[in-house]
Design a protein around this motif. Sequence first.
Motif, PDB file in Angstrom:
ATOM      1  N   LYS A  22      84.220  71.741  81.890  1.00  0.00           N
ATOM      2  CA  LYS A  22      84.932  72.099  83.118  1.00  0.00           C
ATOM      3  C   LYS A  22      84.926  73.604  83.239  1.00  0.00           C
ATOM      4  N   ARG A  23      84.832  74.057  84.460  1.00  0.00           N
ATOM      5  CA  ARG A  23      84.881  75.487  84.708  1.00  0.00           C
ATOM      6  C   ARG A  23      85.546  75.717  86.045  1.00  0.00           C
ATOM      7  N   THR A  24      86.117  76.871  86.186  1.00  0.00           N
ATOM      8  CA  THR A  24      86.726  77.239  87.451  1.00  0.00           C
ATOM      9  C   THR A  24      85.639  77.771  88.359  1.00  0.00           C
ATOM     10  N   VAL A  25      85.504  77.151  89.498  1.00  0.00           N
ATOM     11  CA  VAL A  25      84.491  77.585  90.461  1.00  0.00           C
ATOM     12  C   VAL A  25      85.225  78.306  91.589  1.00  0.00           C
ATOM     13  N   CYS A  26      85.085  79.622  91.608  1.00  0.00           N
ATOM     14  CA  CYS A  26      85.704  80.433  92.656  1.00  0.00           C
ATOM     15  C   CYS A  26      84.647  80.760  93.704  1.00  0.00           C
ATOM     16  N   ASN A  27      85.093  81.095  94.867  1.00  0.00           N
ATOM     17  CA  ASN A  27      84.174  81.466  95.944  1.00  0.00           C
ATOM     18  C   ASN A  27      83.101  80.404  96.134  1.00  0.00           C
ATOM     19  N   ARG A  28      83.508  79.202  96.360  1.00  0.00           N
ATOM     20  CA  ARG A  28      82.581  78.087  96.506  1.00  0.00           C
ATOM     21  C   ARG A  28      81.647  78.287  97.693  1.00  0.00           C
ATOM     22  N   GLN A  29      80.437  77.771  97.541  1.00  0.00           N
ATOM     23  CA  GLN A  29      79.441  77.824  98.595  1.00  0.00           C
ATOM     24  C   GLN A  29      78.819  76.446  98.730  1.00  0.00           C
ATOM     25  N   SER A  30      78.431  76.109  99.919  1.00  0.00           N
ATOM     26  CA  SER A  30      77.738  74.839 100.145  1.00  0.00           C
ATOM     27  C   SER A  30      76.256  75.009  99.858  1.00  0.00           C
ATOM     28  N   VAL A  31      75.691  74.026  99.197  1.00  0.00           N
ATOM     29  CA  VAL A  31      74.266  74.000  98.913  1.00  0.00           C
ATOM     30  C   VAL A  31      73.805  72.575  99.151  1.00  0.00           C
ATOM     31  N   TYR A  32      72.655  72.428  99.762  1.00  0.00           N
ATOM     32  CA  TYR A  32      72.147  71.095 100.059  1.00  0.00           C
ATOM     33  C   TYR A  32      71.124  70.688  99.013  1.00  0.00           C
ATOM     34  N   ILE A  33      71.266  69.468  98.522  1.00  0.00           N
ATOM     35  CA  ILE A  33      70.293  68.873  97.616  1.00  0.00           C
ATOM     36  C   ILE A  33      69.921  67.511  98.189  1.00  0.00           C
ATOM     37  N   SER A  34      68.834  66.965  97.718  1.00  0.00           N
ATOM     38  CA  SER A  34      68.418  65.666  98.250  1.00  0.00           C
ATOM     39  C   SER A  34      69.422  64.586  97.860  1.00  0.00           C
ATOM     40  N   GLY A  35      69.518  63.581  98.691  1.00  0.00           N
ATOM     41  CA  GLY A  35      70.415  62.470  98.420  1.00  0.00           C
ATOM     42  C   GLY A  35      70.058  61.760  97.131  1.00  0.00           C
ATOM     43  N   GLU A  36      68.758  61.664  96.854  1.00  0.00           N
ATOM     44  CA  GLU A  36      68.300  61.001  95.627  1.00  0.00           C
ATOM     45  C   GLU A  36      68.796  61.736  94.379  1.00  0.00           C
ATOM     46  N   ILE A  37      68.655  63.052  94.371  1.00  0.00           N
ATOM     47  CA  ILE A  37      69.116  63.853  93.232  1.00  0.00           C
ATOM     48  C   ILE A  37      70.636  63.773  93.119  1.00  0.00           C
ATOM     49  N   GLN A  38      71.330  63.830  94.240  1.00  0.00           N
ATOM     50  CA  GLN A  38      72.794  63.749  94.225  1.00  0.00           C
ATOM     51  C   GLN A  38      73.263  62.438  93.622  1.00  0.00           C
ATOM     52  N   LYS A  39      72.619  61.339  93.981  1.00  0.00           N
ATOM     53  CA  LYS A  39      73.006  60.028  93.439  1.00  0.00           C
ATOM     54  C   LYS A  39      72.769  59.966  91.932  1.00  0.00           C
ATOM     55  N   GLY A  56      79.732  69.308  91.059  1.00  0.00           N
ATOM     56  CA  GLY A  56      79.623  70.756  91.253  1.00  0.00           C
ATOM     57  C   GLY A  56      79.667  71.512  89.941  1.00  0.00           C
ATOM     58  N   ASN A  57      80.571  71.097  89.013  1.00  0.00           N
ATOM     59  CA  ASN A  57      80.630  71.740  87.702  1.00  0.00           C
ATOM     60  C   ASN A  57      79.320  71.570  86.955  1.00  0.00           C
ATOM     61  N   PHE A  58      78.784  70.365  86.974  1.00  0.00           N
ATOM     62  CA  PHE A  58      77.530  70.100  86.270  1.00  0.00           C
ATOM     63  C   PHE A  58      76.406  70.956  86.848  1.00  0.00           C
ATOM     64  N   ILE A  59      76.273  70.965  88.156  1.00  0.00           N
ATOM     65  CA  ILE A  59      75.201  71.737  88.797  1.00  0.00           C
ATOM     66  C   ILE A  59      75.372  73.226  88.512  1.00  0.00           C
ATOM     67  N   ASP A  60      76.598  73.713  88.556  1.00  0.00           N
ATOM     68  CA  ASP A  60      76.866  75.117  88.257  1.00  0.00           C
ATOM     69  C   ASP A  60      76.448  75.444  86.821  1.00  0.00           C
ATOM     70  N   ASN A  61      76.775  74.557  85.885  1.00  0.00           N
ATOM     71  CA  ASN A  61      76.392  74.754  84.476  1.00  0.00           C
ATOM     72  C   ASN A  61      74.876  74.729  84.305  1.00  0.00           C
ATOM     73  N   VAL A  62      74.207  73.796  84.975  1.00  0.00           N
ATOM     74  CA  VAL A  62      72.747  73.699  84.878  1.00  0.00           C
ATOM     75  C   VAL A  62      72.102  74.970  85.429  1.00  0.00           C
ATOM     76  N   LEU A  63      72.574  75.427  86.570  1.00  0.00           N
ATOM     77  CA  LEU A  63      71.986  76.630  87.172  1.00  0.00           C
ATOM     78  C   LEU A  63      72.253  77.873  86.333  1.00  0.00           C
ATOM     79  N   GLU A  64      73.457  77.971  85.768  1.00  0.00           N
ATOM     80  CA  GLU A  64      73.746  79.124  84.913  1.00  0.00           C
ATOM     81  C   GLU A  64      72.832  79.138  83.697  1.00  0.00           C
TER      82      GLU A  64
END
Length: 95
Positions: A22-39, A56-64
């Motif tokens: 878990k992480r604190t996500v400040c200053n959130r931004q919208s990002v679009y990903i494919s529905g398939e990847i999201q599922k 969102g936490n998982f994606i943020d961790n992966v991108l970091e």
Amino acid sequence: MEEVKQSFQQEKENYKAVFFQKRTVCNRQSVYISGEIQKRIMQIVGVITGKQISIGNFIDNVLEEHLNTHNDVLSALYWEEMQKGVFDQPKEKNV
């Protein structure tokens, strides 16, 4: 064979420690990903963490992790493009 099992177990624990935190996500931004990847991400994160970690936490961790892992290459590519300057940009074609 036992060493391989222990090594893989350690790899799984390391993965969980990096990506399922878990992480604190400040200053959130919208990002679009494919529905398939999201599922797929929703299913993986939901099952593994018992819905304790958000997508969102998982994606943020992966991108970091990606940015940290590839920092040298990304920096080099970035600076190569920045050094081109404004005057070296390709000319727009008239359509």
